[in-house]
Design an enzyme around this catalytic site. Structure first.
Site, PDB file in Angstrom:
ATOM      1  N   THR A  87       0.872  -1.159   0.000  1.00  0.00           N
ATOM      2  CA  THR A  87       0.000   0.000   0.000  1.00  0.00           C
ATOM      3  C   THR A  87       0.909   1.208   0.000  1.00  0.00           C
ATOM      4  O   THR A  87       2.066   1.099   0.378  1.00  0.00           O
ATOM      5  CB  THR A  87      -0.867   0.032   1.286  1.00  0.00           C
ATOM      6  OG1 THR A  87      -1.603  -1.181   1.400  1.00  0.00           O
ATOM      7  CG2 THR A  87      -1.855   1.178   1.278  1.00  0.00           C
ATOM      8  N   GLY A 147     -10.087  -4.284   0.936  1.00  0.00           N
ATOM      9  CA  GLY A 147      -9.353  -4.269   2.189  1.00  0.00           C
ATOM     10  C   GLY A 147      -9.583  -3.004   2.984  1.00  0.00           C
ATOM     11  O   GLY A 147     -10.591  -2.316   2.825  1.00  0.00           O
ATOM     12  N   GLY A 181      -0.943  -3.204   5.656  1.00  0.00           N
ATOM     13  CA  GLY A 181      -0.805  -4.515   6.267  1.00  0.00           C
ATOM     14  C   GLY A 181      -1.943  -5.425   5.852  1.00  0.00           C
ATOM     15  O   GLY A 181      -2.566  -5.234   4.804  1.00  0.00           O
TER      16      GLY A 181
END
Length: 337
Positions: free
Chosen positions: A204, A234, A256
Site C-alpha cells: 500500500t 481491504g 498490512g
C-alpha cells in the site's frame, strides 16, 4: 443608537477574540511535516539488491520532497499528501496505481481514501480499473459529492464526470507483478489450496501531513491483496481502518493485512487513544500494532502524525517502506534500522 453601538462593539470584540484565538492556535501548530509509507510486509534484508533498495529510497525521497515542497509554497496538507501519493501511484515500485498486484482473475483493481483533519470530510473509492490516480478520485468524491465512498463502475462514472485521467487497464500491468501472479497460480496448483504466504498479502502507499495552518490530512492508495477474489476490498478505502485524520488527535495511514485492520478499526483507534486517553502518537501506534494487531496473529504498520508535529512509523512486520521530512530532518528507510 446606543443599542446599535453596543452590537457593533460586541461584534468587534468577538471578531478580535476569534482572530486572537486563531493566531494563538497558529503559533502552537507544529512544524510543516510529511510522513509517507510504501507498504509493509516480508521485507527482510537481502530480499532486494542494493540497486533495488536505492531505487525505493530514491522514490520515497522524491515523494517526500514533492509533498513538503507543496506546503513550503503555501499549499495545504491535503495538497501535499495527494502530490506525494500520486508520485508513488505512478511508480511501478509500489503496490498502488502503476505497480498494482493482480486479482485471481488477472486484473488490477485499485482502492484509495483521503481525509481532511480540519473538517473531517472524507472520500474513498474501491475496485476501480481505469482511473490513473485513485487518490485524485478519492479527493474528488470528498470535495465534489455528498457521499464518502464510490465503488467500481459507479466510481469510474463519477471520475468521468470529474474529468479525471483514464488509462487502458493494461497501463497497470508490470512484468514483476505479472510474474508474481503466475507464481502464485502455480503455488495454488501445487498446494491445492487458495491460501497464500503472507509475503503475498501486503502493499500500500500512504501519506500524512501537517501544514502551516495546523491542519492534518491523511491518504492511502493500494492495488489490494495479490490474488484477491470476489471483489474483495481491504482496509485502504475504509475510513477509520486504513485512513483517518482529525485535527484534535492525529492523522493515520495504514498498511498490512487489511482484514485485521478493518476488524480493529486501527486508524480510528489510534486517534481515539490520543484524543480521549491522552496517549502520545508513538504509544498509541505501538499499542495497536505491537499489542492488539500482534495478538491476533497479523502484521503490518502505520504512519501517524500529531498536530504538534510528533510522528510515529510503527510496524511489526520485517520492514516498511517509509519516510519523514520536516524543517530539521529528512529520513527514508526500509527495514527495522
Amino acid at each position: 443608537m446606543r443599542f446599535l453601538i453596543s452590537i457593533l462593539a460586541a461584534t468587534f470584540v468577538s471578531t478580535a477574540a476569534f482572530a486572537a484565538h486563531h493566531e494563538e492556535a497558529g503559533q502552537q501548530a507544529g512544524p510543516l511535516t510529511i510522513v509517507i509509507h510504501g507498504g509493509a510486509g516480508a521485507l527482510e534484508p537481502g530480499r532486494y539488491t542494493a540497486e533495488e533498495e536505492a531505487a525505493y529510497k530514491a522514490k520515497l525521497t522524491e515523494a517526500l520532497n514533492a509533498g513538503y515542497s507543496v506546503m513550503e509554497q503555501g499549499g495545504t496538507a491535503m495538497d501535499a499528501i495527494v502530490a506525494a501519493i500520486v508520485l508513488m501511484e505512478d511508480s511501478p515500485l509500489f503496490n498502488a496505481g502503476k505497480g498494482a498486484v493482480f486479482t485471481s482473475e488477472g486484473k488490477n483493481e485499485l482502492d484509495s481514501s483521503i481525509m481532511d483533519g480540519e473538517t473531517m470530510n472524507a472520500g474513498a473509492v474501491a475496485g476501480v480499473t481505469r482511473v490513473k490516480n485513485p487518490i485524485k478520485l478519492a479527493r474528488a468524491v470528498m470535495e465534489n459529492s455528498e457521499h464518502v465512498m464510490f465503488a467500481r463502475e459507479g466510481a469510474e462514472e463519477f471520475a468521468e464526470e470529474q474529468g479525471l485521467e483514464f488509462v487502458n487497464p493494461k497501463y497497470f500491468r508490470t512484468e514483476r507483478r505479472w510474474q508474481s501472479y503466475k507464481n502464485a497460480l502455480e503455488r495454488q496448483k501445487q498446494q491445492k489450496d487458495s491460501a497464500l504466504p503472507k509475503s503475498f498479502k501486503y502493499g500500500t502507499v500512504g501519506a500524512v501531513a501537517l501544514d502551516a495552518h495546523g491542519n492534518l490530512a491523511a491518504g492511502t492508495s493500494t492495488g489490494g491483496m495479490n490474488m484477491k477474489k470476489y471483489g474483495r476490498v481491504g482496509d485502504s478505502p475504509i475510513i477509520g481502518a486504513g485512513t483517518f485524520a482529525d485535527n484534535k488527535s492525529c492523522a493515520v495511514s495504514s498498511t498490512g493485512w487489511g482484514e485485521y485492520f478493518i476488524r480493529l478499526t486501527i486508524a480510528r483507534d489510534i486517534c481515539a487513544q490520543v484524543e480521549y486517553g491522552g496517549a502520545s502518537v508513538e504509544d498509541a501506534a505501538d499499542d495497536m500494532i505491537n499489542n492488539k494487531l500482534q495478538s491476533m496473529g497479523a502484521d503490518g504498520g502505520v504512519i501517524v502524525l500529531g498536530p504538534d508535529g510528533s510522528y510515529a512509523m510503527t510496524f511489526n512486520s520485517a520492514g516498511m517502506f517509509r519516510g519523514v521530512k520536516n524543517a530539521e530532518m529528512e529520513e527514508v528507510a526500509i527495514y527495522g534500522e
